[in-house]
Every structure is written in structure tokens, then in C-alpha cells.
Design a protein around this motif. Structure first.
Motif, short mmCIF file in Angstrom:
data_model
loop_
_atom_site.label_atom_id
_atom_site.label_comp_id
_atom_site.label_asym_id
_atom_site.label_seq_id
_atom_site.Cartn_x
_atom_site.Cartn_y
_atom_site.Cartn_z
N PHE A 11 37.70 48.70 40.92
CA PHE A 11 37.08 49.94 40.48
C PHE A 11 35.83 49.63 39.67
O PHE A 11 35.82 48.74 38.84
CB PHE A 11 38.07 50.74 39.61
CG PHE A 11 37.51 52.02 39.11
CD1 PHE A 11 37.34 53.10 39.97
CD2 PHE A 11 37.12 52.15 37.79
CE1 PHE A 11 36.81 54.29 39.50
CE2 PHE A 11 36.59 53.34 37.32
CZ PHE A 11 36.43 54.40 38.19
N ILE A 12 34.77 50.35 39.96
CA ILE A 12 33.55 50.26 39.17
C ILE A 12 33.33 51.64 38.56
O ILE A 12 33.50 52.65 39.23
CB ILE A 12 32.32 49.92 40.02
CG1 ILE A 12 32.63 49.14 41.26
CG2 ILE A 12 31.31 49.18 39.23
CD1 ILE A 12 31.40 48.91 42.11
N THR A 13 32.90 51.64 37.32
CA THR A 13 32.64 52.93 36.67
C THR A 13 31.42 53.59 37.30
O THR A 13 30.58 52.90 37.89
CB THR A 13 32.39 52.72 35.16
OG1 THR A 13 31.20 51.95 35.00
CG2 THR A 13 33.56 52.02 34.49
N PRO A 14 31.32 54.89 37.20
CA PRO A 14 30.14 55.57 37.76
C PRO A 14 28.82 55.08 37.17
O PRO A 14 27.82 54.99 37.86
CB PRO A 14 30.38 57.04 37.42
CG PRO A 14 31.86 57.17 37.30
CD PRO A 14 32.32 55.85 36.73
N LEU A 15 28.82 54.73 35.90
CA LEU A 15 27.61 54.22 35.27
C LEU A 15 27.18 52.90 35.90
O LEU A 15 26.00 52.71 36.23
CB LEU A 15 27.83 54.05 33.76
CG LEU A 15 26.62 53.55 32.97
CD1 LEU A 15 25.51 54.60 33.02
CD2 LEU A 15 27.02 53.26 31.54
N VAL A 16 28.12 51.99 36.10
CA VAL A 16 27.80 50.71 36.73
C VAL A 16 27.39 50.92 38.19
O VAL A 16 26.44 50.29 38.68
CB VAL A 16 29.00 49.74 36.63
CG1 VAL A 16 28.77 48.48 37.44
CG2 VAL A 16 29.28 49.39 35.18
N SER A 17 28.08 51.81 38.88
CA SER A 17 27.73 52.10 40.27
C SER A 17 26.30 52.64 40.37
O SER A 17 25.53 52.21 41.24
CB SER A 17 28.72 53.11 40.85
OG SER A 17 28.35 53.45 42.16
N ASN A 18 25.95 53.55 39.49
CA ASN A 18 24.59 54.09 39.49
C ASN A 18 23.56 53.01 39.20
O ASN A 18 22.49 52.97 39.81
CB ASN A 18 24.46 55.23 38.49
CG ASN A 18 25.17 56.48 38.95
OD1 ASN A 18 25.43 56.65 40.14
ND2 ASN A 18 25.50 57.34 38.02
#
Length: 96
Positions: A11-18
Motif C-alpha cells: 500500500f502506498i499513501t495517496p500523498l506518496v502516490s501523487n
């Protein structure tokens, strides 16, 4: 149950994904600018006296090869994470 051990969730957080998607976009932009410079601008040796803007532009666009590598590494990481997440949840390859 997946065919491999479930040791952790992928799982990657949305912040890291962005941030990773923005980094991919930035790398692609550098590649495009590198191609534009190669076709439309003279070589740095033939530029003559130039200001800091042109020196910075030529430096950034000289990183086109590295930007391609960054783009593909980030793409592989993001796609690989999606595949592992699908395998882990047991619905990889299913239309959901």
C-alpha cells in the motif's frame, strides 16, 4: 489465497502516490524538452555568451537519458505494486 506468502500489505499513501506520479510527469517533461532542444536549438558550444537561464535550460535538458530511466523505474514500481496488491487480495486478472 495468493501463491506467495503474505508478509505485508502493498500500500502506498495517496500523498506518496501523487508524488511518484508527479515525478513521472516531470521526468517525461524533461525527455520532451531534451528532444525539442536537440532538434530546435544549437549545441551549447555554438551558443556563445549565454545567461544563467540558458545554462540552466541546457543543463536540465542534458538529463534526458536519466529522465527516461527514472520514468521507467517509477512506472515499474507503481505497476508492480498494483500487481502485487491484486495477487495478495486474490483478484488479480479478474474484471472488477
Amino acid at each position: 489465497m495468493a501463491w506467495f506468502k503474505k508478509e505485508r500489505d502493498f500500500f502506498i499513501t495517496p500523498l506518496v502516490s501523487n508524488f511518484l506520479h508527479f515525478s513521472k510527469w516531470l521526468a517525461a517533461l524533461v525527455v520532451v524538452l531534451s528532444h525539442v532542444r536537440a532538434v530546435s536549438f544549437p549545441s551549447f558550444d555554438n551558443l556563445g555568451e549565454s545567461g544563467i537561464f540558458w545554462k540552466l535550460f541546457y543543463f536540465i535538458t542534458s538529463l534526458g537519458h536519466e529522465a527516461v530511466i527514472v520514468f521507467f523505474v517509477l512506472s515499474g514500481y507503481l505497476i508492480g505494486g498494483e500487481i502485487l496488491r491484486g495477487l495478495n487480495s486474490g483478484n488479480f486478472g479478474r474484471n472488477t
